[in-house]
Design a protein around this motif. Structure first.
Motif, PDB file in Angstrom:
ATOM      1  N   ALA A   1      34.535  41.496  16.191  1.00 34.79           N
ATOM      2  CA  ALA A   1      35.119  42.491  17.099  1.00 34.79           C
ATOM      3  C   ALA A   1      36.427  41.984  17.678  1.00 34.79           C
ATOM      4  CB  ALA A   1      34.139  42.809  18.227  1.00 34.79           C
ATOM      5  N   PHE A   2      36.429  40.724  18.080  1.00 33.92           N
ATOM      6  CA  PHE A   2      37.641  40.124  18.636  1.00 33.92           C
ATOM      7  C   PHE A   2      38.773  40.169  17.613  1.00 33.92           C
ATOM      8  CE2 PHE A   2      40.282  36.483  19.903  1.00 33.92           C
ATOM      9  CZ  PHE A   2      40.492  36.789  21.234  1.00 33.92           C
ATOM     10  N   ALA A   3      38.443  39.875  16.359  1.00 34.71           N
ATOM     11  CA  ALA A   3      39.459  39.865  15.304  1.00 34.71           C
ATOM     12  C   ALA A   3      40.002  41.262  15.037  1.00 34.71           C
ATOM     13  CB  ALA A   3      38.865  39.269  14.021  1.00 34.71           C
ATOM     14  N   TYR A   4      39.117  42.252  14.926  1.00 33.66           N
ATOM     15  CA  TYR A   4      39.550  43.606  14.577  1.00 33.66           C
ATOM     16  C   TYR A   4      40.385  44.232  15.693  1.00 33.66           C
ATOM     17  CZ  TYR A   4      36.131  43.183  10.825  1.00 33.66           C
ATOM     18  OH  TYR A   4      35.425  42.766   9.720  1.00 33.66           O
ATOM     19  N   ILE A   5      39.981  44.019  16.936  1.00 33.17           N
ATOM     20  CA  ILE A   5      40.748  44.572  18.059  1.00 33.17           C
ATOM     21  C   ILE A   5      42.117  43.909  18.138  1.00 33.17           C
ATOM     22  CG2 ILE A   5      40.841  44.861  20.560  1.00 33.17           C
ATOM     23  CD1 ILE A   5      37.783  45.032  20.535  1.00 33.17           C
ATOM     24  N   SER A   6      42.168  42.604  17.885  1.00 30.99           N
ATOM     25  CA  SER A   6      43.451  41.892  17.905  1.00 30.99           C
ATOM     26  C   SER A   6      44.373  42.384  16.797  1.00 30.99           C
ATOM     27  CB  SER A   6      43.215  40.390  17.762  1.00 30.99           C
ATOM     28  OG  SER A   6      42.453  39.893  18.834  1.00 30.99           O
ATOM     29  N   ILE A   7      43.790  42.674  15.636  1.00 33.96           N
ATOM     30  CA  ILE A   7      44.590  43.200  14.527  1.00 33.96           C
ATOM     31  C   ILE A   7      45.153  44.571  14.887  1.00 33.96           C
ATOM     32  CG2 ILE A   7      44.435  44.116  12.176  1.00 33.96           C
ATOM     33  CD1 ILE A   7      42.496  41.817  11.560  1.00 33.96           C
ATOM     34  N   LEU A   8      44.329  45.403  15.510  1.00 32.88           N
ATOM     35  CA  LEU A   8      44.818  46.711  15.957  1.00 32.88           C
ATOM     36  C   LEU A   8      45.974  46.546  16.933  1.00 32.88           C
ATOM     37  CD1 LEU A   8      44.635  49.778  16.202  1.00 32.88           C
ATOM     38  CD2 LEU A   8      42.889  49.453  17.979  1.00 32.88           C
ATOM     39  N   GLU A   9      45.869  45.582  17.830  1.00 34.28           N
ATOM     40  CA  GLU A   9      46.930  45.344  18.807  1.00 34.28           C
ATOM     41  C   GLU A   9      48.246  44.980  18.126  1.00 34.28           C
ATOM     42  OE1 GLU A   9      47.901  42.459  22.680  1.00 34.28           O
ATOM     43  OE2 GLU A   9      45.983  42.304  21.619  1.00 34.28           O
ATOM     44  N   VAL A  10      48.183  44.101  17.137  1.00 33.63           N
ATOM     45  CA  VAL A  10      49.419  43.668  16.487  1.00 33.63           C
ATOM     46  C   VAL A  10      49.991  44.788  15.615  1.00 33.63           C
ATOM     47  CG1 VAL A  10      48.513  42.660  14.346  1.00 33.63           C
ATOM     48  CG2 VAL A  10      50.476  41.621  15.452  1.00 33.63           C
ATOM     49  N   VAL A  11      49.132  45.652  15.071  1.00 29.77           N
ATOM     50  CA  VAL A  11      49.620  46.803  14.299  1.00 29.77           C
ATOM     51  C   VAL A  11      50.367  47.768  15.213  1.00 29.77           C
ATOM     52  CG1 VAL A  11      48.897  48.860  13.041  1.00 29.77           C
ATOM     53  CG2 VAL A  11      47.907  46.647  12.467  1.00 29.77           C
ATOM     54  N   LEU A  12      49.821  47.998  16.401  1.00 32.84           N
ATOM     55  CA  LEU A  12      50.494  48.874  17.363  1.00 32.84           C
ATOM     56  C   LEU A  12      51.848  48.295  17.777  1.00 32.84           C
ATOM     57  CD1 LEU A  12      47.501  49.942  19.640  1.00 32.84           C
ATOM     58  CD2 LEU A  12      48.705  51.339  17.953  1.00 32.84           C
TER      59      LEU A  12
END
Length: 516
Positions: free
Chosen positions: A166-177
């Motif tokens: 979960a930590f990884a996926y949310i962080s990836i979403l953040e960097v995509v944004l």
């Protein structure tokens, strides 16, 4: 009878390997996007505005030492209660953290809107025509900081539960944004510096909401309960209070030096530091992801009174962190000019030297980090933080004196490196009796590290000295660095047990890759 049986230890090792793999996937993606993004932002905003954004945000970060202290406290108490298996107490701890962080948010806003605004208008070296933009960047930075502060308990609960996916996926979403933001800048004719600050604030708020929704769904202890436990507040406040020394020192040695550079040299030098920080952050992600998977286990083994396993985790974390960072940073430190030229269209002055020194400091601090986690796990941080924090607090005044007497921008980073080495030695002697650490065993680890460095450096340095910095030479230098480091680590750096540990981790990674 110890809490951790053989099977639990094996299960923990598998969990560490799985979490490390997930975090590395996250890190590689984030690193590539962040490096690309920073290049586009630098070229879109320009060197001066890029420097203004980083130094103005640094003023707000100066008030974040309270948040940094509470972050350490939150992670320690949540992980400790999980290690004890006390879920009712965990719920009270989580909600107490939220209450304290709410108070800290108010203090940060008050401090930033008074002292911070005064400092911005009276002490910072910012061109007059960019002062209005700097003010709005400052306001957005304050709000973004508050959002980050209130996210701390949710981040801590995810890491403590070791839900790294979960930590990884949310962080990836953040960097995509954030990558999307870069492209939005190209389509608007308004002041791009102000627009960038507003969009970054929007991303921080969106990620904060996602963390809350996820945690409320998966972790019952995150549901709000209106219980004020005065004894726990007093205990956590005391723990946080002593952590202030270390966190104030960390803030001053980072953002404090950044502001100092602005006062003496202006925003262009801040841009050079900002570029160096981007590369430094990309490199440090490798070690932080590895340690993030291990840190909860260090605290949990202490809570279970399993000192033997705790010492093994500390040693492996320190050693593997150093080897990993050496493997990644050595080619960059040798070929800094070439790397920066390829990456950026415009390389600000001083960036090459800044980056080399900062990478050395990063390696020292990362190797010391497991000792800091162990100190926090004990809950007895008064002596540790007062002594180590006092040493690190000296970085800013010493740097000021050197700059005032004619020192160049590089001198402040040299001072930082020297004091980091001193602080590492002091940490080791303070932490030894707190966790019953055998100092001779840890010195053997440091001896292996030293031998690996001595064996890894000569061949790549000789090749670089006698060859031009073309693309082919860069590739050959990288191959030489990777070969010498890998061979030195295998034959000198690791003992027999650690070779087996590393081999098993590689096997697991290869099995995961085959399943993809």
């Amino acid at each position: 009878m110890r809490y951790y049986s053989f099977m639990n230890t094996f299960s923990n090792n598998k969990r560490i390997a799985k979490n490390t793999l997930l975090l590395y996937f996250r890190m590689i993606f984030m690193m590539l996007v962040a490096l690309y993004t920073s290049r586009i932002v630098l070229n879109t905003l320009g060197v001066e505005d890029y420097g203004i954004y980083n130094v103005v945000g640094g003023i707000v970060a100066m008030f974040g030492f309270l948040n940094s202290s509470m972050s350490t406290t939150t992670m320690r108490y949540i992980t400790y209660e999980l290690g004890k298996g006390n879920f009712e107490r965990l719920k009270v701890v989580f909600n107490t953290c939220q209450l304290i962080l709410g108070i800290i948010s108010v203090l940060v806003v008050v401090g930033a809107e008074t002292v911070g605004v005064w400092f911005l208008y009276n002490k910072m070296q910012i061109p007059v025509d960019r002062m209005d933009a700097a003010f709005w960047v400052f306001q957005c930075s304050i709000l973004a900081t508050v959002v980050l502060i209130m996210s701390v308990p949710y981040n801590a609960i995810i890491v403590a539960h070791e839900r790294m996916s979960a930590f990884a996926y949310i962080s990836i979403l953040e960097v995509v944004l954030k990558l999307a933001i870069v492209y939005l800048l190209l389509f608007f004719s308004v002041d791009k510096l102000i627009l960038y600050a507003i969009l970054i604030l929007f991303v921080q708020f969106a990620i904060r909401v996602i963390y809350k929704v996820y945690c409320n769904k998966h972790f019952p202890e995150t549901h709000a309960i209106w219980v004020i436990n005065k004894a726990l507040i007093k205990e956590m406040a005391g723990f946080t209070g002593w952590n202030l020394f270390g966190n104030i020192a960390a803030v001053l040695s980072s953002q404090g030096l950044n502001i100092l550079l602005n006062i003496f040299f202006g925003p262009v030098v801040n841009a050079a530091r900002a570029v160096s920080v981007q590369v430094q952050s990309a490199i440090i992600q490798f070690s932080s992801n590895f340690q993030m998977a291990l840190n909860p286990q260090i605290t949990k083994t202490y809570a279970a009174d399993d000192y033997k396993m705790m010492h093994k985790l500390i040693g492996r974390s320190s050693k593997f962190t150093f080897f990993l960072l050496l493997f990644l940073s050595l080619p960059i430190m040798i070929q800094t000019d070439f790397v920066l030229t390829i990456w950026l269209k415009t390389v600000p002055d001083y960036t090459v030297t800044f980056l080399r020194i900062m990478l050395c400091t990063t390696i020292v601090d990362s190797v010391a980090n497991p000792l800091m986690v162990a100190a926090s796990a004990t809950g007895r941080v008064r002596l540790y933080q007062s002594v180590v924090g006092g040493i690190l607090l000296a970085i800013l005044p010493v740097s000021y004196i050197i700059l005032e007497t004619g020192g160049d921008p590089n001198s402040v980073f040299i001072v930082h490196l020297i004091f980091s080495v001193i602080a590492f030695a002091v940490r080791l002697f303070i932490i030894r009796p707190m966790i019953k650490l055998d100092l001779s065993e840890y010195m053997i680890i440091l001896g292996r590290i030293f031998m690996v460095v001595c064996l890894s450096l000569p061949l790549p340095l000789l090749y670089h000295y006698y060859r031009d910095n073309g693309f082919v030479d860069f590739i050959i230098t990288c191959l030489l660095c990777m070969s010498t480091v890998s061979l030195s680590v295998y034959y000198i750096g690791l003992d027999r047990q650690e070779k087996g540990f590393a081999y098993s981790r590689i096997q697991i990674i290869l099995q995961k890759i085959k399943l993809i």
